[in-house]
Scaffold this active site. Structure first.
Site, mmCIF file in Angstrom:
data_model
loop_
_atom_site.group_PDB
_atom_site.id
_atom_site.type_symbol
_atom_site.label_atom_id
_atom_site.label_comp_id
_atom_site.label_asym_id
_atom_site.label_seq_id
_atom_site.Cartn_x
_atom_site.Cartn_y
_atom_site.Cartn_z
ATOM 1 N N PRO A 44 0.745 -1.129 -0.096
ATOM 2 C CA PRO A 44 -0.033 0.062 0.056
ATOM 3 C C PRO A 44 0.856 1.203 0.003
ATOM 4 O O PRO A 44 1.785 1.443 0.946
ATOM 5 C CB PRO A 44 -0.950 -0.034 1.155
ATOM 6 C CG PRO A 44 0.035 -0.899 2.268
ATOM 7 C CD PRO A 44 0.913 -1.946 1.419
ATOM 8 N N TYR B 229 -0.548 5.969 12.313
ATOM 9 C CA TYR B 229 -1.662 6.468 12.305
ATOM 10 C C TYR B 229 -2.587 5.728 13.586
ATOM 11 O O TYR B 229 -2.074 5.669 14.435
ATOM 12 C CB TYR B 229 -2.320 5.919 10.921
ATOM 13 C CG TYR B 229 -1.798 6.725 9.898
ATOM 14 C CD1 TYR B 229 -1.706 7.910 9.610
ATOM 15 C CD2 TYR B 229 -0.757 5.964 9.049
ATOM 16 C CE1 TYR B 229 -0.953 8.580 8.485
ATOM 17 C CE2 TYR B 229 0.040 6.251 7.979
ATOM 18 C CZ TYR B 229 -0.169 7.954 7.923
ATOM 19 O OH TYR B 229 0.631 8.256 6.640
HETATM 20 C C1 LIG Z 1 5.231 7.087 -0.833
HETATM 21 C C2 LIG Z 1 4.933 6.224 0.255
HETATM 22 C C3 LIG Z 1 3.589 6.071 0.757
HETATM 23 C C4 LIG Z 1 3.205 4.802 1.672
HETATM 24 N N1 LIG Z 1 1.765 4.727 1.926
HETATM 25 C C5 LIG Z 1 1.474 3.697 2.582
HETATM 26 C C6 LIG Z 1 0.195 3.510 3.073
HETATM 27 O O1 LIG Z 1 -0.814 4.132 2.499
HETATM 28 N N2 LIG Z 1 -0.065 2.485 3.725
HETATM 29 C C7 LIG Z 1 0.647 1.786 4.512
HETATM 30 O O2 LIG Z 1 0.513 0.705 5.019
HETATM 31 N N3 LIG Z 1 2.102 1.859 4.056
HETATM 32 C C8 LIG Z 1 2.397 2.951 3.535
HETATM 33 N N4 LIG Z 1 3.692 2.873 2.926
HETATM 34 C C9 LIG Z 1 4.785 2.269 3.517
HETATM 35 C C10 LIG Z 1 4.796 0.759 2.249
HETATM 36 O O3 LIG Z 1 3.973 0.188 2.091
HETATM 37 C C11 LIG Z 1 6.104 -0.166 2.695
HETATM 38 O O4 LIG Z 1 5.566 -0.816 3.967
HETATM 39 C C12 LIG Z 1 7.258 0.765 3.220
HETATM 40 O O5 LIG Z 1 7.553 1.479 2.064
HETATM 41 C C13 LIG Z 1 8.530 -0.423 3.525
HETATM 42 O O6 LIG Z 1 8.475 -1.294 2.260
HETATM 43 P P1 LIG Z 1 9.809 -2.128 2.146
HETATM 44 O O7 LIG Z 1 10.253 -2.936 3.458
HETATM 45 O O8 LIG Z 1 9.620 -2.957 0.843
HETATM 46 O O9 LIG Z 1 10.958 -0.983 1.960
HETATM 47 C C14 LIG Z 1 4.115 3.971 2.139
HETATM 48 C C15 LIG Z 1 5.540 4.193 1.701
HETATM 49 C C16 LIG Z 1 5.807 5.063 0.894
HETATM 50 C C17 LIG Z 1 7.246 5.425 0.331
#
Ligand SMILES: Cc1cc2nc3c(=O)[nH]c(=O)nc-3n(C[C@H](O)[C@H](O)[C@H](O)COP(=O)(O)O)c2cc1C
Length: 237
Positions: free
Chosen positions: A26, A184
């Protein structure tokens, strides 16, 4: 690809049969209409992942109610029938491309940078978030000190999540994900130092997790009661 022998193998996630184990995380994009409606841009964004072979897409966090849950300007909502209906083209395009799509439900709590509906933020306790708001999200300066939620407001949040899940099911989403991380509202309840409540929602871990559990139970109940011939929420597909 031998190191990832299972990546392209089908996977069963609860009632969902996924064609592979590749899922879109997400990610908040704030590319919806100012009114919170999903739009063609979002149809194109999500469909590209499904066409590219992602087995499961989890949407950006959508706000579930028309009160305190919105966090960002141009964030999509699923807080009324019109917003829910605007997601239908997204869901249908992803399904046509062979993907599955789950709607993430997210309540801002204290981490609100822009909210069209109310001026104040609510949270488990009146603890001001660290950091500064971003202008690209519609905020500026330091975060406001939120107001401690009443029991009635806690009940309204639970009902809001459940109603949003029911709408998600009715427009064809394959499920919902509850955002209980990243600072959140639900994470605020989970966190010592932010949740200073002295009622059954604060103190020991079993109390701090209570709201998240109640939200999940309410969603389960709402989903079980929602009939929709077009939706595979409770069934295998
Ligand atoms: C621009 C951006 C927006 C994000 N928005 C959400 C979100 O709406 N909901 C959520 O659960 N995580 C959100 N995340 C977290 C990502 O889903 C993800 O968990 C995080 O980037 C870590 O991923 P990785 O371990 O593959 O780096 C967001 C991350 C980024 C970079």
């Amino acid at each position: 690809m031998q190191s990832y022998a299972h990546l392209f193998a089908p996977y069963r996630l609860g009632p969902l049969s996924l064609p592979n184990r590749i899922a879109l995380a997400p990610m908040t994009r704030t590319s919806a209409e100012p009114s919170g409606l999903a739009n063609d841009r979002m149809v194109r964004y999500y469909t590209r992942f499904a066409e590219g072979g992602f087995g499961l897409l989890i949407t950006e966090g959508a706000y579930p109610d028309l009160a305190h849950s919105q966090a960002y300007e141009n964030q999509p909502g699923i807080a009324d029938e019109e917003q829910a209906a605007s997601w239908r083209p997204v869901v249908e395009a992803v399904h046509r491309a062979g993907g599955r799509i789950i709607c993430q439900l997210m309540h801002a709590g204290a981490l609100v940078q822009y909210n069209r509906f109310v001026r104040e933020a609510i949270a488990p306790s009146a603890v001001k978030p660290k950091g500064r708001q971003l202008e690209e999200h519609g905020g500026s300066g330091e975060f406001a000190v939120p107001r401690e939620m009443t029991r009635e407001e806690i009940d309204a949040v639970i009902s809001g999540f459940a109603a949003a899940a029911r709408r998600a099911k009715q427009v064809g989403f394959d499920g919902v994900e509850v955002h209980a991380a990243n600072g959140y509202l639900l994470d605020q309840f989970l966190s010592e130092g932010i949740n200073l409540r002295t009622d059954e929602y604060g103190g020991p871990a079993a109390n701090r997790v209570r709201l998240t559990v109640q939200v999940l139970e309410a969603i389960r109940h709402a989903a079980d009661r929602t009939s929709s011939s077009a939706c595979a929420f409770p069934r295998a597909r």
